[in-house]
Design a protein around this motif. Structure first.
Motif, mmCIF file in Angstrom:
data_model
loop_
_atom_site.group_PDB
_atom_site.id
_atom_site.type_symbol
_atom_site.label_atom_id
_atom_site.label_comp_id
_atom_site.label_asym_id
_atom_site.label_seq_id
_atom_site.Cartn_x
_atom_site.Cartn_y
_atom_site.Cartn_z
ATOM 1 N N GLN A 61 43.414 53.424 68.059
ATOM 2 C CA GLN A 61 44.539 52.538 67.791
ATOM 3 C C GLN A 61 44.123 51.099 68.008
ATOM 4 O O GLN A 61 43.677 50.724 69.097
ATOM 5 C CB GLN A 61 45.713 52.869 68.706
ATOM 6 C CG GLN A 61 46.913 51.970 68.459
ATOM 7 C CD GLN A 61 48.081 52.296 69.359
ATOM 8 O OE1 GLN A 61 48.015 53.186 70.204
ATOM 9 N NE2 GLN A 61 49.168 51.573 69.174
ATOM 10 N N ASP A 62 44.272 50.275 66.978
ATOM 11 C CA ASP A 62 44.004 48.840 67.063
ATOM 12 C C ASP A 62 45.273 48.168 67.568
ATOM 13 O O ASP A 62 46.318 48.240 66.932
ATOM 14 C CB ASP A 62 43.624 48.319 65.670
ATOM 15 C CG ASP A 62 43.333 46.834 65.627
ATOM 16 O OD1 ASP A 62 43.540 46.131 66.639
ATOM 17 O OD2 ASP A 62 42.918 46.361 64.566
ATOM 18 N N TYR A 63 45.177 47.515 68.719
ATOM 19 C CA TYR A 63 46.345 46.857 69.301
ATOM 20 C C TYR A 63 46.714 45.561 68.600
ATOM 21 O O TYR A 63 47.746 44.973 68.885
ATOM 22 C CB TYR A 63 46.119 46.590 70.786
ATOM 23 C CG TYR A 63 46.238 47.816 71.668
ATOM 24 C CD1 TYR A 63 46.583 49.065 71.161
ATOM 25 C CD2 TYR A 63 46.006 47.731 73.021
ATOM 26 C CE1 TYR A 63 46.690 50.172 71.975
ATOM 27 C CE2 TYR A 63 46.119 48.834 73.850
ATOM 28 C CZ TYR A 63 46.462 50.054 73.324
ATOM 29 O OH TYR A 63 46.575 51.146 74.134
ATOM 30 N N THR A 75 41.727 44.274 71.102
ATOM 31 C CA THR A 75 41.406 45.529 71.775
ATOM 32 C C THR A 75 41.881 46.723 70.956
ATOM 33 O O THR A 75 42.925 46.671 70.314
ATOM 34 C CB THR A 75 42.093 45.562 73.155
ATOM 35 O OG1 THR A 75 41.647 44.430 73.903
ATOM 36 C CG2 THR A 75 41.771 46.817 73.922
ATOM 37 N N ALA A 76 41.101 47.793 71.009
ATOM 38 C CA ALA A 76 41.484 49.064 70.399
ATOM 39 C C ALA A 76 41.296 50.156 71.443
ATOM 40 O O ALA A 76 40.399 50.083 72.285
ATOM 41 C CB ALA A 76 40.638 49.355 69.168
ATOM 42 N N LYS A 77 42.138 51.159 71.383
ATOM 43 C CA LYS A 77 42.055 52.271 72.332
ATOM 44 C C LYS A 77 41.660 53.534 71.594
ATOM 45 O O LYS A 77 42.277 53.903 70.588
ATOM 46 C CB LYS A 77 43.391 52.491 73.027
ATOM 47 C CG LYS A 77 43.334 53.623 74.034
ATOM 48 C CD LYS A 77 44.649 53.798 74.764
ATOM 49 C CE LYS A 77 44.514 54.880 75.807
ATOM 50 N NZ LYS A 77 45.271 56.060 75.485
ATOM 51 N N PRO A 108 37.922 42.685 63.534
ATOM 52 C CA PRO A 108 37.948 41.673 64.594
ATOM 53 C C PRO A 108 38.094 42.253 66.005
ATOM 54 O O PRO A 108 38.355 41.517 66.943
ATOM 55 C CB PRO A 108 39.153 40.813 64.215
ATOM 56 C CG PRO A 108 40.019 41.666 63.385
ATOM 57 C CD PRO A 108 39.128 42.656 62.711
ATOM 58 N N VAL A 109 37.924 43.562 66.173
ATOM 59 C CA VAL A 109 38.058 44.178 67.495
ATOM 60 C C VAL A 109 36.876 43.795 68.381
ATOM 61 O O VAL A 109 35.727 43.883 67.965
ATOM 62 C CB VAL A 109 38.167 45.720 67.370
ATOM 63 C CG1 VAL A 109 38.046 46.392 68.722
ATOM 64 C CG2 VAL A 109 39.477 46.101 66.697
ATOM 65 N N ASP A 146 32.230 46.620 75.024
ATOM 66 C CA ASP A 146 32.437 45.208 74.706
ATOM 67 C C ASP A 146 31.504 44.887 73.545
ATOM 68 O O ASP A 146 30.284 44.912 73.695
ATOM 69 C CB ASP A 146 32.123 44.337 75.917
ATOM 70 C CG ASP A 146 32.440 42.866 75.690
ATOM 71 O OD1 ASP A 146 32.601 42.441 74.518
ATOM 72 O OD2 ASP A 146 32.499 42.128 76.686
ATOM 73 N N LEU A 147 32.079 44.611 72.391
ATOM 74 C CA LEU A 147 31.296 44.397 71.177
ATOM 75 C C LEU A 147 30.867 42.951 70.979
ATOM 76 O O LEU A 147 30.206 42.629 69.999
ATOM 77 C CB LEU A 147 32.092 44.879 69.963
ATOM 78 C CG LEU A 147 32.375 46.370 69.989
ATOM 79 C CD1 LEU A 147 33.530 46.714 69.069
ATOM 80 C CD2 LEU A 147 31.142 47.153 69.645
#
Length: 161
Positions: A61-63, A75-77, A108-109, A146-147
């Motif tokens: 899930q992309d926040y 952030t994505a979970k 952009p995550v 962390d990308l």
């Protein structure tokens, strides 16, 4: 093995996997929600397929854009990562995680995070090279990718790091 996005017609094959993951409150509601999750822009739903048979899946899930920092801390979970029991320890989870990381790197995550139990799931993530941190929830650990380019990171003003 081939990775692709999930389709509504995948539900019959994915249903046993979803049920095996647990926390399904209502199977009928799960079946009703499923098609929308295959095309939601804020979710990425990968399946691993071999010869028309689904062997695993990953759901992220992309926040979305952060109110204060825009996309610099987007952030994505990782909600789920599942491999059918007969196909574990064959690189499928690694391939699914690589697909998640590739997707996040191309979007952009900046961070992908998840929680995993300290038993089978945690052992699998650690075997893939991910390192746990305490989650504050008994029996579960926190994981994060962390990308951002470490050489380009700005120090956090509150931490001094």
């Amino acid at each position: 093995m081939h990775l692709r996005t999930a389709r509504p017609e995948d539900f019959p094959q994915l249903k046993p996997m979803l049920l095996d993951m647990g926390f399904v409150e209502n199977e009928a509601a799960l079946e009703q929600r499923f098609p929308a999750f295959c095309s939601r822009p804020d979710h990425l739903f990968f399946v691993a397929e071999q010869g028309g048979v689904l062997l695993g899946y990953a759901l992220v899930q992309d926040y979305g854009t952060h109110l204060r920092s825009g996309n610099s801390h987007r952030t994505a979970k990782l909600d789920d990562l599942y491999t059918a029991p007969d196909f574990r320890r064959q690189g499928m989870a690694r391939a699914l995680m690589r697909a998640v990381t590739d997707w996040a790197s191309e979007s952009p995550v900046r961070y992908v995070f998840w929680y995993a139990n300290q038993r089978e799931a945690g052992q699998a993530y650690q075997a893939m090279g991910y390192r746990p941190a305490p989650s504050g929830q008994e029996g579960f650990d926190f994981y994060e990718i962390d990308l951002d380019d470490p050489a380009q990171r700005l120090p956090h003003p509150q931490r001094g790091s």
